[in-house]
Design an enzyme around this catalytic site. Structure first.
Site, PDB file in Angstrom:
ATOM      1  N   SER A  13       0.803  -1.163  -0.090  1.00  0.00           N
ATOM      2  CA  SER A  13      -0.103   0.000   0.052  1.00  0.00           C
ATOM      3  C   SER A  13       0.999   1.431  -0.137  1.00  0.00           C
ATOM      4  O   SER A  13       1.492   1.441  -0.896  1.00  0.00           O
ATOM      5  CB  SER A  13      -1.088   0.028   1.189  1.00  0.00           C
ATOM      6  OG  SER A  13      -1.744   1.047   1.134  1.00  0.00           O
ATOM      7  N   HIS A  40      -3.045  -0.858  -3.310  1.00  0.00           N
ATOM      8  CA  HIS A  40      -4.030  -0.124  -3.124  1.00  0.00           C
ATOM      9  C   HIS A  40      -3.846   1.221  -3.909  1.00  0.00           C
ATOM     10  O   HIS A  40      -3.011   1.762  -3.652  1.00  0.00           O
ATOM     11  CB  HIS A  40      -4.281   0.510  -1.575  1.00  0.00           C
ATOM     12  CG  HIS A  40      -4.290  -0.803  -0.665  1.00  0.00           C
ATOM     13  ND1 HIS A  40      -4.164  -0.733   0.836  1.00  0.00           N
ATOM     14  CD2 HIS A  40      -5.018  -1.907  -0.874  1.00  0.00           C
ATOM     15  CE1 HIS A  40      -4.309  -1.989   1.303  1.00  0.00           C
ATOM     16  NE2 HIS A  40      -5.041  -2.631   0.336  1.00  0.00           N
ATOM     17  N   ASP A 133      -4.510  -4.670   5.984  1.00  0.00           N
ATOM     18  CA  ASP A 133      -4.723  -5.552   5.072  1.00  0.00           C
ATOM     19  C   ASP A 133      -3.834  -6.310   4.867  1.00  0.00           C
ATOM     20  O   ASP A 133      -2.455  -5.916   4.699  1.00  0.00           O
ATOM     21  CB  ASP A 133      -5.077  -4.480   3.723  1.00  0.00           C
ATOM     22  CG  ASP A 133      -5.867  -5.576   2.603  1.00  0.00           C
ATOM     23  OD1 ASP A 133      -6.091  -6.684   2.955  1.00  0.00           O
ATOM     24  OD2 ASP A 133      -5.979  -5.018   1.434  1.00  0.00           O
TER      25      ASP A 133
END
Length: 187
Positions: A13, A40, A133
């Site tokens: 991310s 992401h 995540d």
């Protein structure tokens, strides 16, 4: 004797481009495994990840398409606003199901489907990121007999994601980006 890996999944991310630039560009033209990546990215605009890394990597890089067969020696990026999954028949699948941990694509969704499809022949890698995540997905891969690698949080642009992964999956190997790249070249 350890099982021969058949695929690699990577989640990243905040700080992803820098981290992936170290890992993916180190893979040689002879690298035989498919690499499936979730980063992401904003859902409302086109992602340039595949184009960016095609210019940096010797391996072919593409944005994943629905029902696409997975080919070795290829790097696949999840498209914006879709979950990327691996089907048991070793094809890629896109889903517009609800976001997971505010993310679509979700690293957990990719990793959990990879654990189902590949089991002990999977390597899952959690890199830099500012949320949790990937932690549950990494646990799923390790529980299925696969290998878990995590970027050393000390070296991550954002430490929250690797820290959560280590907490949920203490058996994962914690490594620098350079060590992860070297590890992959040797599998």
């Amino acid at each position: 004797m350890s099982v021969q890996p058949e695929a690699i999944v990577i989640g990243a991310s905040a700080g992803a481009v820098e981290a992936l630039s170290v890992v993916l560009t180190a893979l040689p033209a002879s690298f035989r495994l498919p690499v499936i990546v979730v980063v992401h990215v904003p859902p409302d605009r086109r992602s340039v990840m595949a184009e960016l890394f095609q210019a940096k990597c010797v391996l072919p890089v593409q944005e994943a398409e629905d029902k696409q067969p997975i080919v070795g020696g290829t790097i696949y990026f999840a498209p914006p606003d879709y979950h990327l999954l691996i089907e048991v028949d070793r094809c890629l699948s896109l889903s517009s199901d609800e976001p997971v941990l505010f993310s679509r694509p979700s690293i957990d969704v990719l990793f959990e489907s990879a654990a189902d499809a590949y089991g002990p022949t999977m390597i899952a890698i959690v890199l830099t990121g500012a949320n949790h995540d990937g932690a549950a997905g990494l646990r799923a891969v390790v529980d299925a007999g696969g290998r878990g690698l995590v970027q050393d949080p000390e070296t991550a642009f954002a430490a929250a994601m690797p820290e959560a992964a280590i907490q949920m999956c203490p058996s994962a190997r914690v490594m620098s980006l350079e060590a992860i790249a070297q590890y992959l070249k040797e599998v």
